[in-house]
Design a protein around this motif. Sequence first.
Motif, short mmCIF file in Angstrom:
data_model
loop_
_atom_site.label_atom_id
_atom_site.label_comp_id
_atom_site.label_asym_id
_atom_site.label_seq_id
_atom_site.Cartn_x
_atom_site.Cartn_y
_atom_site.Cartn_z
N UNK A 13 -25.03 -33.95 -20.12
CA UNK A 13 -24.34 -32.44 -20.05
C UNK A 13 -22.73 -33.22 -20.10
N UNK A 14 -22.57 -34.12 -19.72
CA UNK A 14 -21.12 -34.88 -20.13
C UNK A 14 -20.83 -35.98 -20.51
N UNK A 15 -21.85 -36.18 -21.50
CA UNK A 15 -21.35 -37.13 -22.63
C UNK A 15 -20.87 -36.62 -23.20
N UNK A 16 -19.85 -38.06 -23.50
CA UNK A 16 -18.88 -38.01 -24.43
C UNK A 16 -17.90 -36.83 -24.06
N UNK A 17 -18.24 -35.66 -22.66
CA UNK A 17 -17.30 -34.65 -22.79
C UNK A 17 -16.22 -35.06 -22.22
N UNK A 18 -16.23 -36.64 -21.24
CA UNK A 18 -14.60 -37.45 -21.29
C UNK A 18 -14.92 -36.02 -19.09
N UNK A 19 -15.57 -35.11 -18.81
CA UNK A 19 -15.78 -35.19 -17.44
C UNK A 19 -14.74 -36.58 -16.84
N UNK A 20 -13.78 -35.66 -16.27
CA UNK A 20 -13.36 -36.89 -15.11
C UNK A 20 -13.27 -36.54 -13.70
N UNK A 21 -14.06 -35.48 -13.00
CA UNK A 21 -14.04 -34.91 -12.29
C UNK A 21 -14.88 -35.15 -10.90
N UNK A 22 -15.33 -35.69 -10.07
CA UNK A 22 -16.93 -35.19 -9.35
C UNK A 22 -17.61 -34.49 -8.90
N UNK A 23 -16.30 -33.60 -8.91
CA UNK A 23 -16.62 -31.77 -8.99
C UNK A 23 -17.89 -31.19 -9.82
#
Length: 272
Positions: A13-23
């Motif tokens: 669900x986060x691929x190449x979305x550059x999520x930088x949070x563990x939450x």
Amino acid sequence: MLGAIIGDIVGSQHEWQNNKSKKFTLFTGACTYTDDSLMTLAIANAFTLRRGRWREPDFQRFVIEKMVEMGRAHQACSWGKNFYEWFMYNPVPYESYGNGAAMRVSPVGWISQSEEDVRYFSRLVTEVSHNHPEGLKGAESVAMAIYLARMGASMEDIRERMIEYYPEIATLKVDKIREYCNVDDGTFITCQRSVPEAIVCFLESTSFEDAVRNAVSLGGDADTQGAITGSIAEAYYGVPIELEDKALTYLLPKLETIYYAFNTIKGKRVKR
């Protein structure tokens, strides 16, 4: 192997979305299995169907057959261009050092009974496509980390062994990796720029879930980072039953059957 599947599904669900949070919510409607899970299951299926006859001369050809069969049955999945052409048209090695070598290798860590087994079987299932030295090293390092964790090695002992493969692990930190792991320029889908990072995500973790969250929070190729880290974390921590049950709901029945069948042949892990 389960850890790779969970990391893949959660990270998808986060691929190449550059999520930088563990939450973030681990499992959502946007999650799915990808090529990471499919090729992991293909290799597991080969080991299962040839139970104990893994050093016979035709076993590598059998592994290729199972990988090709899986790929062609799921052509609409998110395959890399070169690997798609490999299983569709010409399954011969093509000097790849992509991180696909590392994301699919986890079954090796579970069937191996010695470090020599790890080296032998890791090469056998990897060189069929990813025969570049960096691809072979990436796969072996992950399989070795899984084997060591499974056999009860300490976190520090695993760290020291992984530094032998990638000296930069001695100084890498998850927070620092997040600063640069954020663009799809081809760099972060190579073994040399994703496997050390995935290993560090495990080494800085406090639980299976925490390891997967570390990996997905790097940004970039989140499903593959999650698969690699998750595969090691499973062998070290085990997987909570609620995460196993939830992840398996994402698999088609035939894929779930492969998963359960592999569980009948894989080695045991030392429980901490």
